[in-house]
Design a protein around this motif. Structure first.
Motif, PDB file in Angstrom:
ATOM      1  N   UNK A   1      46.960  45.651  45.766  1.00  0.00           N
ATOM      2  CA  UNK A   1      46.047  44.864  44.934  1.00  0.00           C
ATOM      3  C   UNK A   1      45.471  43.687  45.722  1.00  0.00           C
ATOM      4  N   UNK A   2      46.311  43.006  46.501  1.00  0.00           N
ATOM      5  CA  UNK A   2      45.809  41.902  47.334  1.00  0.00           C
ATOM      6  C   UNK A   2      44.823  42.408  48.372  1.00  0.00           C
ATOM      7  N   UNK A   3      45.065  43.577  48.917  1.00  0.00           N
ATOM      8  CA  UNK A   3      44.138  44.162  49.887  1.00  0.00           C
ATOM      9  C   UNK A   3      42.806  44.481  49.201  1.00  0.00           C
TER      10      UNK A   3
ATOM     11  N   UNK B   1      43.733  40.437  41.173  1.00  0.00           N
ATOM     12  CA  UNK B   1      44.778  41.307  41.729  1.00  0.00           C
ATOM     13  C   UNK B   1      45.930  41.455  40.741  1.00  0.00           C
ATOM     14  N   UNK B   2      46.330  40.355  40.133  1.00  0.00           N
ATOM     15  CA  UNK B   2      47.409  40.397  39.140  1.00  0.00           C
ATOM     16  C   UNK B   2      47.035  41.294  37.971  1.00  0.00           C
ATOM     17  N   UNK B   3      45.774  41.261  37.579  1.00  0.00           N
ATOM     18  CA  UNK B   3      45.328  42.073  36.446  1.00  0.00           C
ATOM     19  C   UNK B   3      45.266  43.560  36.792  1.00  0.00           C
TER      20      UNK B   3
ATOM     21  N   UNK C   1      31.512  40.650  43.291  1.00  0.00           N
ATOM     22  CA  UNK C   1      31.526  41.829  44.159  1.00  0.00           C
ATOM     23  C   UNK C   1      32.879  42.521  44.116  1.00  0.00           C
ATOM     24  N   UNK C   2      33.957  41.740  44.145  1.00  0.00           N
ATOM     25  CA  UNK C   2      35.304  42.304  44.072  1.00  0.00           C
ATOM     26  C   UNK C   2      35.474  43.070  42.765  1.00  0.00           C
ATOM     27  N   UNK C   3      35.074  42.466  41.646  1.00  0.00           N
ATOM     28  CA  UNK C   3      35.206  43.117  40.347  1.00  0.00           C
ATOM     29  C   UNK C   3      34.448  44.443  40.305  1.00  0.00           C
ATOM     30  N   UNK C   4      33.194  44.422  40.722  1.00  0.00           N
ATOM     31  CA  UNK C   4      32.380  45.632  40.646  1.00  0.00           C
ATOM     32  C   UNK C   4      32.837  46.684  41.658  1.00  0.00           C
TER      33      UNK C   4
END
Length: 101
Positions: free
Chosen positions: A6-8, A34-36, A63-66
């Motif tokens: 998740x962190x990656x 990441x936690x989610x 950008x991370x979310x999408x």
């Protein structure tokens, strides 16, 4: 192992051993993402995920979310006042005077 993945996914694998006070606002927001996603949800609820961030960091978080939506197939339900961010979504509803338009 799932936490490391998740962190990656959010671009923070190099910050794995850092404490919260050592992270920037954008990094903290990406840790929250990441936690989610570490539990592999089918739907991710995001309430103003870029609200307290500067424009550049906000774009990075979006950008991370999408990217996560695209790579994992999860559904993203996003609440925002940011019109540009809303326009990145495949569907939009506008709440005006208590009704959706």
């Amino acid at each position: 192992e799932r936490a490391q993945v998740a962190l990656q996914q959010v671009g923070l694998s190099e910050r794995e051993s850092h404490f919260p006070h050592q992270l920037s606002g954008g990094e903290s927001q990406r840790v929250a993402i990441a936690r989610a996603v570490v539990i592999r949800p089918s739907i991710l609820l995001a309430d103003e995920p870029t609200g307290n961030l500067d424009n550049t960091t906000g774009v990075q978080v979006a950008d991370v979310l999408f990217d996560l939506v695209e790579t994992t197939g999860m559904t993203l339900l996003l609440v925002t006042h940011n019109i540009e961010l809303a326009q990145r979504c495949s569907k939009q509803l506008t709440l005006h005077s208590g009704t959706f338009q």
